[in-house]
Design a protein around this motif. Structure first.
Motif: not given
Length: 165
Positions: A93-102
């Motif tokens: 839940e604390d993850m940012q929805p970025t291109v790098v992560n997702m």
């Protein structure tokens, strides 16, 4: 998180304010701060952050609440849209929805509707329904493409992948 908000705000009002491609593509990169909030941020905090950021941008653009209203629309829809895209337990839940992560495909399916909502509200409130439908539509399409490309570039340059625990 606050530092990123201040950086997005300063970049918008000092650098990107006068950046318009071909007279139709506006770069409202400050919108990415709301879109890239961690997934755990719920609707009310998102609305408060959207209000403060939008009001600050409105003060510098002299737009009397147009940026605020468009950003509040995104802040209102964001957490519901995230819930539709992410099944519980799939991501932290604390993850940012970025291109790098997702990944690019997921990020585009997440961000494009939110950017589109922002731009539709912004440009139609700006034109006040004065029959400038096609002019506004042209600005919306060009600006959505421009902001999306710029946000991907910024993420690839400045965001780091979140490592597993």
């Amino acid at each position: 998180m606050a530092v990123a908000g201040i950086l997005y705000f300063l970049a918008q009002v000092l650098i990107l304010k006068n950046l318009v491609l071909f007279g139709v593509a506006f770069c409202f990169l400050y919108l990415m701060f709301i879109i890239l909030l961690p997934m755990e941020v719920k609707t009310i905090p998102s609305l408060l952050i959207s209000f403060v950021l939008g009001l600050g941008v409105d003060m510098f653009y002299d737009t009397m609440g147009i940026h605020t209203s468009a950003l509040l629309a995104v802040g209102f829809v964001r957490s519901r849209w995230l819930r539709m895209l992410v099944s519980s337990g799939t991501f932290d839940e604390d993850m940012q929805p970025t291109v790098v992560n997702m990944g690019l495909q997921w990020f585009l399916s997440y961000s494009l509707p939110l950017v589109l909502i922002h731009h539709v509200v912004f440009f139609y409130v700006e034109s006040l329904g004065t029959g400038l439908f096609f002019d506004s539509l042209q600005k919306i399409i060009a600006s959505v493409i421009f902001v999306t490309i710029m946000s991907i570039i910024v993420q690839l340059l400045f965001y780091r992948r979140r490592r597993g625990i």
